[in-house]
Write a protein that holds these residues in place. Structure first.
Motif, PDB file in Angstrom:
ATOM      1  N   ASP A  33       0.811  -1.212  -0.126  1.00  0.00           N
ATOM      2  CA  ASP A  33      -0.121  -0.162  -0.228  1.00  0.00           C
ATOM      3  C   ASP A  33       0.895   1.454   0.095  1.00  0.00           C
ATOM      4  O   ASP A  33       1.584   1.525   0.890  1.00  0.00           O
ATOM      5  N   SER A  35      -0.344   4.234  -0.504  1.00  0.00           N
ATOM      6  CA  SER A  35      -1.074   5.426  -0.383  1.00  0.00           C
ATOM      7  C   SER A  35      -0.561   6.191   0.745  1.00  0.00           C
ATOM      8  O   SER A  35      -0.878   7.529   0.857  1.00  0.00           O
ATOM      9  N   HIS A  36      -0.075   5.820   1.684  1.00  0.00           N
ATOM     10  CA  HIS A  36       0.641   6.720   2.725  1.00  0.00           C
ATOM     11  C   HIS A  36       1.858   7.144   2.373  1.00  0.00           C
ATOM     12  O   HIS A  36       2.760   8.124   3.118  1.00  0.00           O
TER      13      HIS A  36
END
Length: 41
Positions: A33, A35-36
């Motif tokens: 992920d 997205s951070h």
């Protein structure tokens, strides 16, 4: 696990170190992920 944005995020899995995790991702498939990792305006 590390604290991130009020949640616990796995940093290193206990049965797999950083190098093993990297090699697994390169030779098979993993989901990461991102997205951070970015900011949008």
């Amino acid at each position: 696990m590390v604290a991130f944005g009020g949640y616990s995020m796995p940093l290193v899995y206990p049965d797999c170190g950083i190098i093993e995790s990297h090699l697994h991702t390169r030779s098979k498939v993993s989901v990461f992920d991102v997205s951070h990792m970015l900011q949008t305006k």
